[in-house]
Structures are given as C-alpha cells and as structure tokens.
Design an enzyme around this catalytic site. Sequence first.
Site, PDB file in Angstrom:
ATOM      1  N   GLY A 137      22.735 -17.367 -54.163  1.00 33.12           N
ATOM      2  CA  GLY A 137      23.964 -17.998 -54.608  1.00 33.12           C
ATOM      3  C   GLY A 137      24.770 -17.066 -55.498  1.00 33.12           C
ATOM      4  O   GLY A 137      24.209 -16.312 -56.292  1.00 33.12           O
ATOM      5  N   SER A 138      26.094 -17.087 -55.329  1.00 24.67           N
ATOM      6  CA  SER A 138      27.000 -16.320 -56.184  1.00 24.67           C
ATOM      7  C   SER A 138      26.689 -14.812 -56.109  1.00 24.67           C
ATOM      8  O   SER A 138      26.781 -14.249 -55.025  1.00 24.67           O
ATOM      9  CB  SER A 138      26.901 -16.875 -57.615  1.00 24.67           C
ATOM     10  OG  SER A 138      27.940 -16.390 -58.403  1.00 24.67           O
ATOM     11  N   SER A 139      26.307 -14.178 -57.204  1.00 28.62           N
ATOM     12  CA  SER A 139      25.953 -12.755 -57.112  1.00 28.62           C
ATOM     13  C   SER A 139      24.818 -12.554 -56.107  1.00 28.62           C
ATOM     14  O   SER A 139      24.784 -11.551 -55.378  1.00 28.62           O
ATOM     15  CB  SER A 139      25.538 -12.226 -58.494  1.00 28.62           C
ATOM     16  OG  SER A 139      25.274 -10.856 -58.436  1.00 28.62           O
TER      17      SER A 139
END
Length: 293
Positions: A137-139
């Site tokens: 998720g995300s990074s």
Amino acid sequence: MKSTFLVSLGLLGGVVSGASLTKVNYPNNATSKVDMYIYVPDKVVDNPPLVVVIHSCQSTAQTYFQNSKIPWRSGSDKNGYITVWPSSPHSGTCWDVSSKSSLSHNGGGDSQAIANMVLYGVDHYKADPKRVFVTGGSSGAMMSNVMAATYPDLISAVSLYSGVAAGCFVSSSGGVDQWNNSCSGGQSKATPEAWGNVVRNMYPGYDGPRPKMQIWHGSADGTLAPGNYQEEIKQWTNVFGVSQTPTDTRKNYPQNNYQTDDYGDHVQGIYATGVGHSVPANLTASEEWFGLT
Ligand SMILES: *[C@@H]1O[C@H](CO)[C@@H](O)[C@H](O)[C@H]1NC(C)=O
Ligand SMILES: *[C@@H]1O[C@H](CO)[C@@H](O)[C@H](O)[C@H]1NC(C)=O
Ligand SMILES: *[C@@H]1O[C@H](CO)[C@@H](O)[C@H](O)[C@H]1NC(C)=O
C-alpha cells in the site's frame, strides 16, 4: 491480565498457534540493507505460495503485520501460504523508488534486496517459484510496481493499493528515497508508450513473462493524486500490448462504489469512488487475483 495473556496465546479458543513474525538473515548482495521478516503459518501447505507484503511510509514490517487493515496474516493462516515482510532501512521508512539503483534490475537498491528475499524464500522455505506474489500500500504499492518492472522473472502477480506508476517518483538528481511532488500531485503524465518504456528500461533485454497487475486507487486520494491511477493503467496496458479501452467493466464490484475494469487477462484496475489514501486491502479480491482461493 490473565485473560489477555491467554487470548494472546490463543488458548481461549483452544488453538495454540506457534507461528510468529520472525526476522531472518538472508543472503543479500544488494548495497541496500533491507531487513527481512517472514511468517510461516502453523499449517503451511507443501510447496507453499509466497506473498511479499510491502509496508507504507511511517510503518515497518512489524507494524504492518499487525495492522488489521492489512489482513495478510489471516490469509496465510487460512490458506497455508508464506508471507515475507521487508522493512525499509530509510528514515521515515518510505521505499526508495527514486534512485537508479532501485529502478534497475540488479542495480543494488531496495528492489534487489527484496528480490534476494524472494530467492531465499523459495530456496530455504521450499516455496513455489511459480507462485510468488507481491502486494503493498502507498509507498509499498509504488515499490510493488518497481518490483514488477525490475524482477518480472521472479513474480507471478501483483496487487497494489494506492501507488504510482513505476518510475514516476524518479529523482532527477538520482537521490535515494526522494519524494516527488510532480508525481504525487498528478502532474507526471506521459503516453502509454513512454510509460511502457520506463518499465522496459528497468530490465533492458528482458522478454520473458511478466506478472499480471491488479491496481487499486481511490478517487479522493489526497496524498497520491487519483490521476496516477490512469498513468499506471497506461503503463501496464502498454507493457502487455493491449488497448487502454477495458475489455470488461463491472460497476459496484467488488464492493459498492468501486469499479473493476479488465484490460485483457493481465491488467485489472479497481477505482474506488469516494475512497481516500489508502484504499484498504481487500484480502479476498487480492487472493483471487493471485489464484490463492
Ligand atoms: C546478486 O544476486 C542476484 C540475485 O540472486 C544475482 O542475479 C546477481 O548476479 C548477484 N549479483 C552479484 C554482483 O553478485
Ligand atoms: C519527478 O518525477 C518526474 C517523472 O514523474 C521527473 O520528470 C522529475 O524530474 C522528478 N522531479 C524531481 C525533482 O526529481
Ligand atoms: C472484497 O472482494 C470480494 C470479491 O473478491 C467481495 O466479495 C467482498 O465483499 C469485498 N470485501 C469488502 C470488504 O467489500
């Protein structure tokens, strides 16, 4: 106190679970020293699938493992696969998705360290090299795209939540683990061909199979602008040589206000209207994409 203790041992349910997240020393020839954690469930299947779960910024392998919105541990317990949890060595714990070393096959960066974890997992834990999956998720989603681009030979499928196209965070000065405002703000736009070239150039000459990509993003994402979703779709449809027009569209699937678009069999986009950063992991849907259910 006592009941908390018993619950944590699993005794109240009559099940004693010995499995826990464990740090392991793996042979790592990358310059980047990423820590490796592994979770092998009590009831591991023979020749188990291996899922790499990559955390977000300001997280670690341990906190991500315990995050109830990231339910990969329960999937592992239920379905008997192994999960590997890399932990970022960088201050702030974002992943390096900006330097040439991480954006290149065997360039020595974070991506190479994670590839070494996969190889060790397959070798030491007898995991199935044909069923290696990556999620984040995300990074961790950005890193999932980078892993797909730099180590397509090791990975069968990817399911990523709220990231950006591979190479979108590139640093013009070659900086390691740099934030990129142009990309996060949604100003980094390119043609499908240009985005495809970014992927191809991360592993020049590679022409073997590539992982199939499932890409989730929320329309109300205030951290990584929603337009990044379309750039990711452009990128991977180009890599697979398919049209940017969906071959199938399902509204309100897999849940209300989400739309699933297939671009042939190898690229799937799931756009979540009204959902911010990041889209919570849907374990069932990701497991289905990986063929784990
Ligand atoms: C590092 O390990 C990778 C993965 O096993 C391998 O492909 C590569 O040749 C190794 N590089 C060096 C410099 O030993
Ligand atoms: C940010 O990324 C874009 C590509 O998405 C790149 O063109 C630009 O140079 C990067 N900005 C910086 C400051 O490195
Ligand atoms: C996750 O996706 C599955 C389909 O793969 C769906 O049945 C389920 O409702 C979704 N979960 C949530 C929490 O919406």
